[in-house]
Scaffold this motif. Structure first.
Motif, PDB file in Angstrom:
ATOM      1  N   GLY A   1       0.812  -1.208   0.000  1.00 62.66           N
ATOM      2  CA  GLY A   1       0.000   0.000   0.000  1.00 62.66           C
ATOM      3  C   GLY A   1       0.844   1.256   0.000  1.00 62.66           C
ATOM      4  N   ASP A   2       0.206   2.390  -0.195  1.00 58.41           N
ATOM      5  CA  ASP A   2       0.890   3.672  -0.116  1.00 58.41           C
ATOM      6  C   ASP A   2       1.253   3.975   1.340  1.00 58.41           C
ATOM      7  N   PRO A   3       2.317   4.769   1.569  1.00 59.10           N
ATOM      8  CA  PRO A   3       2.648   5.164   2.944  1.00 59.10           C
ATOM      9  C   PRO A   3       1.462   5.887   3.595  1.00 59.10           C
ATOM     10  N   GLY A   4       1.101   5.457   4.786  1.00 57.48           N
ATOM     11  CA  GLY A   4       0.003   6.086   5.506  1.00 57.48           C
ATOM     12  C   GLY A   4      -1.377   5.628   5.103  1.00 57.48           C
ATOM     13  N   ALA A   5      -1.474   4.741   4.098  1.00 54.97           N
ATOM     14  CA  ALA A   5      -2.781   4.281   3.636  1.00 54.97           C
ATOM     15  C   ALA A   5      -3.343   3.231   4.589  1.00 54.97           C
ATOM     16  N   PRO A   6      -4.664   3.067   4.626  1.00 58.63           N
ATOM     17  CA  PRO A   6      -5.260   2.050   5.494  1.00 58.63           C
ATOM     18  C   PRO A   6      -4.900   0.637   5.036  1.00 58.63           C
ATOM     19  N   ARG A   7      -5.063  -0.283   5.946  1.00 53.51           N
ATOM     20  CA  ARG A   7      -4.865  -1.706   5.670  1.00 53.51           C
ATOM     21  C   ARG A   7      -6.195  -2.409   5.920  1.00 53.51           C
ATOM     22  N   VAL A   8      -6.667  -3.145   4.928  1.00 52.72           N
ATOM     23  CA  VAL A   8      -7.962  -3.822   5.012  1.00 52.72           C
ATOM     24  C   VAL A   8      -7.714  -5.319   5.124  1.00 52.72           C
ATOM     25  N   ILE A   9      -8.177  -5.922   6.213  1.00 54.20           N
ATOM     26  CA  ILE A   9      -8.058  -7.364   6.425  1.00 54.20           C
ATOM     27  C   ILE A   9      -9.415  -7.993   6.136  1.00 54.20           C
ATOM     28  N   VAL A  10      -9.451  -8.917   5.192  1.00 52.32           N
ATOM     29  CA  VAL A  10     -10.693  -9.600   4.830  1.00 52.32           C
ATOM     30  C   VAL A  10     -10.647 -11.008   5.412  1.00 52.32           C
ATOM     31  N   THR A  11     -11.553 -11.288   6.348  1.00 50.61           N
ATOM     32  CA  THR A  11     -11.617 -12.592   6.990  1.00 50.61           C
ATOM     33  C   THR A  11     -12.996 -13.198   6.753  1.00 50.61           C
ATOM     34  N   GLY A  12     -13.217 -14.393   7.305  1.00 50.86           N
ATOM     35  CA  GLY A  12     -14.544 -14.977   7.234  1.00 50.86           C
ATOM     36  C   GLY A  12     -14.558 -16.388   6.694  1.00 50.86           C
ATOM     37  N   PHE A  13     -15.753 -16.781   6.208  1.00 46.83           N
ATOM     38  CA  PHE A  13     -15.995 -18.155   5.791  1.00 46.83           C
ATOM     39  C   PHE A  13     -16.958 -18.142   4.602  1.00 46.83           C
ATOM     40  N   ALA A  14     -16.659 -18.973   3.596  1.00 51.16           N
ATOM     41  CA  ALA A  14     -17.527 -19.082   2.424  1.00 51.16           C
ATOM     42  C   ALA A  14     -17.856 -20.545   2.177  1.00 51.16           C
ATOM     43  N   PHE A  15     -19.149 -20.860   2.127  1.00 45.35           N
ATOM     44  CA  PHE A  15     -19.611 -22.218   1.857  1.00 45.35           C
ATOM     45  C   PHE A  15     -20.539 -22.174   0.651  1.00 45.35           C
ATOM     46  N   TRP A  16     -20.125 -22.851  -0.419  1.00 41.91           N
ATOM     47  CA  TRP A  16     -20.862 -22.774  -1.671  1.00 41.91           C
ATOM     48  C   TRP A  16     -21.075 -21.309  -2.065  1.00 41.91           C
ATOM     49  N   GLY A  17     -20.084 -20.519  -1.836  1.00 43.68           N
ATOM     50  CA  GLY A  17     -20.173 -19.101  -2.153  1.00 43.68           C
ATOM     51  C   GLY A  17     -18.776 -18.533  -2.325  1.00 43.68           C
ATOM     52  N   GLY A  18     -18.677 -17.245  -2.458  1.00 40.52           N
ATOM     53  CA  GLY A  18     -17.372 -16.644  -2.663  1.00 40.52           C
ATOM     54  C   GLY A  18     -17.328 -15.196  -2.244  1.00 40.52           C
ATOM     55  N   VAL A  19     -16.121 -14.756  -1.940  1.00 40.45           N
ATOM     56  CA  VAL A  19     -15.869 -13.361  -1.579  1.00 40.45           C
ATOM     57  C   VAL A  19     -14.811 -12.835  -2.535  1.00 40.45           C
ATOM     58  N   GLY A  20     -15.173 -11.833  -3.318  1.00 39.22           N
ATOM     59  CA  GLY A  20     -14.248 -11.241  -4.273  1.00 39.22           C
ATOM     60  C   GLY A  20     -13.651  -9.961  -3.742  1.00 39.22           C
ATOM     61  N   VAL A  21     -12.410  -9.713  -4.100  1.00 45.59           N
ATOM     62  CA  VAL A  21     -11.722  -8.470  -3.728  1.00 45.59           C
ATOM     63  C   VAL A  21     -11.197  -7.842  -5.007  1.00 45.59           C
ATOM     64  N   GLU A  22     -11.584  -6.607  -5.249  1.00 50.47           N
ATOM     65  CA  GLU A  22     -11.241  -5.940  -6.510  1.00 50.47           C
ATOM     66  C   GLU A  22     -10.715  -4.544  -6.218  1.00 50.47           C
TER      67      GLU A  22
END
Length: 251
Positions: A179-200
Motif C-alpha cells: 500500500g501507499d505510505p500512511g494508507a489504510p490496511r484492510v483485512i478480509v476474513t470470514g468463511f464461504a460455503f458454496w459461495g465466494g468473496v471477491g476483492v477488486e
C-alpha cells in the motif's frame, strides 16, 4: 522517538518511521520473525509517542545510525490525503445482512474497525473507494453461505485476505500488494460455503473520468503537434506550390 511528550498523539508518519526501523532490524538479523511481527502489530496499534518509544528503544545497536527524531510540530492534514480519511470514531455501520436479497455500502461512509457481513442466498457489495476509515487497520468479516460478496478497494490500500472457503473461495488476487505510505490496511476474513468473496481494486468514477479526459487531451496534443510539423515542413518548401501550379498548366 522522543520522551518529551509521551502523551502526545502519534501520526501515521510516526508509525511508518518506526515500522521502517523494524524492517531494517529484521533484515539485519537483529529481530527474528516472531519479534518483528509482535513489534509491528504494537506499532500500528500505538496511539501516543509513549507507546511507540519502547518498541525501538533497543534498536538499532551501538555504532549504527539512530532513527530520525519525531517532530512535535503537527502540520495541517492535507485535504484528500490518506491521513484525512482515517477519522476515528465508531463507523457509519458495523454489520450488514442479506438473506435471499442484497446489501450495499458505497459512497461517503466510515468503515469501522470491524465490519461483519452475512449473505445467505444473496449478495452484497462493500465499496471503499470513497470511504473514510475509523482506524488505519480495519477488518471486514464476510460470511457467505450459498451467496457472494464483493469488496472494492481503491489503489494504494493494502489488502490482507485471510478467509477460508469450503466449496467456495476468497479472492487472493489483490493480497500482498504493497500500500501507499500512511494508507489504510484492510483485512478480509470470514468463511464461504458454496459461495465466494471477491476483492477488486478500482479507481473511483471521478478518477476514471479524469484519466479518460487526460488521455483524450494527450491525443489532441499529439494530433496538433503532427499538424504543426506538417505545416512547418510545407512552409519550409516555398517552391512546392509553384511546381504544383506548373504541372497543372502543363496538363
Amino acid at each position: 522517538m522522543t520522551d518529551d511528550a509521551p502523551e502526545l498523539r502519534a501520526s501515521d508518519a510516526d508509525r511508518e518511521r518506526v515500522a521502517e526501523v523494524l524492517r531494517d532490524a529484521l533484515a539485519e538479523g537483529r529481530l527474528d520473525m516472531e519479534e518483528f511481527e509482535e513489534r509491528l502489530e504494537a506499532t500500528y496499534k500505538a496511539r501516543t509517542y509513549g507507546e511507540l518509544t519502547p518498541i525501538t528503544r533497543d534498536l538499532p545497536g551501538a555504532g549504527t545510525v539512530a532513527p530520525p527524531p519525531v517532530s512535535l510540530h503537527k502540520d495541517p492534514v492535507e485535504s484528500g490525503s490518506w491521513a484525512s480519511r482515517i477519522v476515528g470514531g465508531a463507523g457509519s455501520s458495523s454489520w450488514a445482512v442479506a438473506v435471499m436479497s442484497g446489501f450495499q455500502r458505497k459512497g461517503r461512509w466510515t468503515v469501522p474497525r470491524r465490519f461483519t457481513c452475512f449473505a445467505f442466498w444473496g449478495g452484497g457489495e462493500l465499496d471503499l473507494r470513497e470511504a473514510n476509515f475509523a482506524d488505519r487497520e480495519v477488518e471486514i468479516n464476510c460470511i457467505a453461505i450459498m451467496g457472494g460478496m464483493q469488496v472494492i478497494v481503491p489503489p494504494g490500500v493494502e489488502v490482507d485476505v485471510r478467509g477460508f472457503g469450503l466449496m467456495g473461495g476468497f479472492d487472493q488476487r489483490e493480497a500482498g500488494v504493497l500500500g501507499d505510505p500512511g494508507a489504510p490496511r484492510v483485512i478480509v476474513t470470514g468463511f464461504a460455503f458454496w459461495g465466494g468473496v471477491g476483492v477488486e481494486r478500482k479507481v473511483t468514477r471521478a478518477e476514471r473520468q479524469r484519466l479518460r479526459e487526460e488521455r483524450r487531451q494527450q491525443r489532441l496534443d499529439r494530433r496538433n503537434e503532427r499538424r504543426q510539423l506538417t505545416d512547418r515542413d510545407r512552409d519550409s518548401s516555398p517552391r512546392w506550390d509553384e511546381r504544383e501550379q506548373r504541372g497543372h498548366w502543363e496538363h
